[in-house]
Scaffold this motif. Sequence first.
Motif, PDB file in Angstrom:
ATOM      1  N   VAL A 157       0.947  -1.230  -0.167  1.00  0.00           N
ATOM      2  CA  VAL A 157      -0.057   0.082  -0.201  1.00  0.00           C
ATOM      3  C   VAL A 157       0.769   1.211  -0.078  1.00  0.00           C
ATOM      4  O   VAL A 157       0.525   2.146  -0.791  1.00  0.00           O
ATOM      5  CB  VAL A 157      -0.976  -0.111   1.371  1.00  0.00           C
ATOM      6  N   ALA A 158       1.922   1.218   0.982  1.00  0.00           N
ATOM      7  CA  ALA A 158       2.870   2.386   1.033  1.00  0.00           C
ATOM      8  C   ALA A 158       4.133   2.432   0.832  1.00  0.00           C
ATOM      9  O   ALA A 158       4.926   3.461   0.945  1.00  0.00           O
ATOM     10  CB  ALA A 158       2.490   2.888   2.668  1.00  0.00           C
ATOM     11  N   ALA A 159       4.587   1.340   0.204  1.00  0.00           N
ATOM     12  CA  ALA A 159       6.037   1.346  -0.081  1.00  0.00           C
ATOM     13  C   ALA A 159       6.297   0.493  -1.631  1.00  0.00           C
ATOM     14  O   ALA A 159       5.517   0.557  -2.243  1.00  0.00           O
ATOM     15  CB  ALA A 159       6.720   0.590   0.891  1.00  0.00           C
ATOM     16  N   ALA A 160       7.525  -0.054  -1.475  1.00  0.00           N
ATOM     17  CA  ALA A 160       7.681  -0.611  -2.762  1.00  0.00           C
ATOM     18  C   ALA A 160       7.663  -2.368  -2.422  1.00  0.00           C
ATOM     19  O   ALA A 160       7.469  -2.778  -1.261  1.00  0.00           O
ATOM     20  CB  ALA A 160       9.218  -0.904  -3.132  1.00  0.00           C
ATOM     21  N   VAL A 161       6.938  -2.854  -3.494  1.00  0.00           N
ATOM     22  CA  VAL A 161       6.585  -4.463  -3.265  1.00  0.00           C
ATOM     23  C   VAL A 161       7.953  -4.956  -2.985  1.00  0.00           C
ATOM     24  O   VAL A 161       7.793  -6.051  -1.931  1.00  0.00           O
ATOM     25  CB  VAL A 161       5.906  -4.629  -4.462  1.00  0.00           C
TER      26      VAL A 161
ATOM     27  N   MET B  36       4.581   2.710  -3.640  1.00  0.00           N
ATOM     28  CA  MET B  36       5.569   3.802  -4.243  1.00  0.00           C
ATOM     29  C   MET B  36       6.079   3.351  -5.557  1.00  0.00           C
ATOM     30  O   MET B  36       6.096   3.954  -6.617  1.00  0.00           O
ATOM     31  CB  MET B  36       6.669   3.909  -3.253  1.00  0.00           C
ATOM     32  N   SER B  37       6.643   2.035  -5.633  1.00  0.00           N
ATOM     33  CA  SER B  37       7.191   1.408  -6.776  1.00  0.00           C
ATOM     34  C   SER B  37       7.051  -0.118  -6.542  1.00  0.00           C
ATOM     35  O   SER B  37       6.422  -0.681  -5.445  1.00  0.00           O
ATOM     36  CB  SER B  37       8.848   1.726  -6.906  1.00  0.00           C
ATOM     37  N   ALA B  38       7.317  -0.827  -7.565  1.00  0.00           N
ATOM     38  CA  ALA B  38       7.327  -2.361  -7.529  1.00  0.00           C
ATOM     39  C   ALA B  38       8.461  -2.894  -7.189  1.00  0.00           C
ATOM     40  O   ALA B  38       8.248  -3.813  -6.311  1.00  0.00           O
ATOM     41  CB  ALA B  38       6.800  -2.705  -9.029  1.00  0.00           C
ATOM     42  N   VAL B  39       9.608  -2.432  -7.629  1.00  0.00           N
ATOM     43  CA  VAL B  39      11.256  -3.018  -7.134  1.00  0.00           C
ATOM     44  C   VAL B  39      12.042  -1.703  -6.943  1.00  0.00           C
ATOM     45  O   VAL B  39      12.154  -0.860  -8.115  1.00  0.00           O
ATOM     46  CB  VAL B  39      11.281  -3.806  -7.899  1.00  0.00           C
ATOM     47  N   GLU B  40      12.377  -1.682  -5.760  1.00  0.00           N
ATOM     48  CA  GLU B  40      13.425  -0.511  -5.728  1.00  0.00           C
ATOM     49  C   GLU B  40      14.736  -1.214  -5.227  1.00  0.00           C
ATOM     50  O   GLU B  40      14.873  -2.132  -4.351  1.00  0.00           O
ATOM     51  CB  GLU B  40      13.249   0.307  -4.414  1.00  0.00           C
ATOM     52  N   MET B  41      15.767  -1.241  -6.263  1.00  0.00           N
ATOM     53  CA  MET B  41      16.989  -1.856  -5.999  1.00  0.00           C
ATOM     54  C   MET B  41      17.961  -0.625  -5.542  1.00  0.00           C
ATOM     55  O   MET B  41      18.411   0.367  -6.192  1.00  0.00           O
ATOM     56  CB  MET B  41      17.664  -2.253  -7.521  1.00  0.00           C
TER      57      MET B  41
ATOM     58  N   ASP C 182      18.172   7.418   4.335  1.00  0.00           N
ATOM     59  CA  ASP C 182      19.256   6.510   4.815  1.00  0.00           C
ATOM     60  C   ASP C 182      18.668   5.036   5.109  1.00  0.00           C
ATOM     61  O   ASP C 182      19.721   4.358   5.507  1.00  0.00           O
ATOM     62  CB  ASP C 182      20.130   6.995   5.806  1.00  0.00           C
ATOM     63  N   SER C 183      17.565   4.956   5.195  1.00  0.00           N
ATOM     64  CA  SER C 183      16.951   3.645   5.603  1.00  0.00           C
ATOM     65  C   SER C 183      15.662   3.436   5.073  1.00  0.00           C
ATOM     66  O   SER C 183      14.741   3.519   5.725  1.00  0.00           O
ATOM     67  CB  SER C 183      17.214   3.449   7.082  1.00  0.00           C
ATOM     68  N   GLY C 184      15.554   3.053   3.867  1.00  0.00           N
ATOM     69  CA  GLY C 184      14.227   2.663   3.150  1.00  0.00           C
ATOM     70  C   GLY C 184      14.050   3.481   1.947  1.00  0.00           C
ATOM     71  O   GLY C 184      14.948   3.477   1.098  1.00  0.00           O
ATOM     72  N   ASN C 185      12.675   3.268   1.496  1.00  0.00           N
ATOM     73  CA  ASN C 185      12.329   3.530   0.094  1.00  0.00           C
ATOM     74  C   ASN C 185      12.805   5.171  -0.393  1.00  0.00           C
ATOM     75  O   ASN C 185      12.878   5.891   0.515  1.00  0.00           O
ATOM     76  CB  ASN C 185      10.941   3.639  -0.294  1.00  0.00           C
TER      77      ASN C 185
ATOM     78  N   ALA D  81       8.018   1.632 -11.850  1.00  0.00           N
ATOM     79  CA  ALA D  81       7.948   0.114 -11.746  1.00  0.00           C
ATOM     80  C   ALA D  81       9.196  -0.353 -11.144  1.00  0.00           C
ATOM     81  O   ALA D  81       9.315  -1.259 -10.339  1.00  0.00           O
ATOM     82  CB  ALA D  81       7.450  -0.440 -13.142  1.00  0.00           C
ATOM     83  N   ILE D  82      10.412   0.080 -11.918  1.00  0.00           N
ATOM     84  CA  ILE D  82      11.884  -0.369 -11.574  1.00  0.00           C
ATOM     85  C   ILE D  82      12.362   0.995 -11.056  1.00  0.00           C
ATOM     86  O   ILE D  82      12.734   1.873 -11.909  1.00  0.00           O
ATOM     87  CB  ILE D  82      12.518  -1.164 -12.343  1.00  0.00           C
TER      88      ILE D  82
END
Length: 411
Positions: free
Chosen positions: A166-170, A191-196, A221-224, A230-231
């Motif tokens: 709901v509120a972050a990357a999958v 937010m996004s599907a994948v965050e690398m 510094d710690s998170g999305n 999407a990527i």
Amino acid sequence: DFGKLTLQSGTIDCAGAYCVYNLSESEINGGKIIGNDFSFYLGKNSRAVMNNGEIISSGDPTVRVSTGATFTMNDGLIQIGNNGVAIIVAGAGSSFTMNDGKIDASNSDGFGATGVAGFLDSEVVINGGVIDAHSYAICGNGSGAESQSDGRNAKITVNGGELSSVAAAVIYAPQVNGVTTITGGMLTGGMSAVEMRAGKLVVSGGTLIGNKNRYDVIKNDSGNTTTGAAIAVAQHNTKQPIEVIVTGGTFDAYTPFSHANPQGNPPEDLAKIGLNISGGEFFGVGDGATIANVADTPFISGGIYNFAVTDYVLDGYEEVTLSDGRIEVRAIQDDEPVVVPDTNEPGVPDTGFDTKNVIANARRTNLRILSVIVGVISVAFGVILKVVYHNIEKRGKGKANVVIFWKEKQA
């Protein structure tokens, strides 16, 4: 051998932690396990299979899979009641495989609950089922990862299923030297599907959907960091290498592919990032952009896009507009040579030479080389050859039709 459990029905209900603890083998075919923290704890090298039933926790986590332990979920429900993690998989050789069933991590207190967390040298495989999370559906851990030998090497594989945040990357992947592979499934992120933020991502299939209302990148510094992709590629403070390979899949977001530098890392660290898109379908909805790339370097050799990606197309490839208005990137193909009957054909200058042949769509950058070759042929065979442009028309990366004229040398 620490004992075995087979649960067919009924309820195991404890007010505290560790309702089921450290058994060698467990098989859950029905019933309920209800507790606080660690409702179901798999100790070192233990095995568990869940075919049905429910495991519920009001604390954090609901399930813990330790070093060398394996947990296979074929059906049933695993639920966390607070903003912790439903399943933690941590330690060398630990693994969680989900074939069906549901993980409910929809609690929205604070940052919200997470579905599955893979720490250290663990492995998470999703073949089917549903993960419903307020925060990450799946995440790794990059804390303390100053080098690739720190053991933050969790592997995440998604072959199917429905995963949502709901509120972050999958999927949030900060783990050093970790590998995230997506071959199928539906991933829908707030937010996004994948965050690398470190490690390697390989996508060959599936549908990845990010926020479609806006695109934004912030330092974290710690998170999305990224909303609307999407990527999302956003190197962490750890400044570790990132490699992204996309050969297929569907990507739908405000800006489907984002490479940003929210931490302000220096160029020598950004140089550790490698991007490669050779396939997939990308649907952007915002500001006429399908790709955002802080490096401004080409990395696309394929794929279909609903906005131009000209700045990112590699040499030797071109954008071709399809019948539906979308743009496909494909390798530049030379047309078959055509024969021009005579020098009086419209568009061919009258040079006093006879027309011998046409080399169609030759690269303009190669014309000098072509002229040298023609000169060598002239000397070798006793003819005079001349190269001219014919019906010059820019095609892709600067191509034009070329005509070779010839006549015998004068005595």
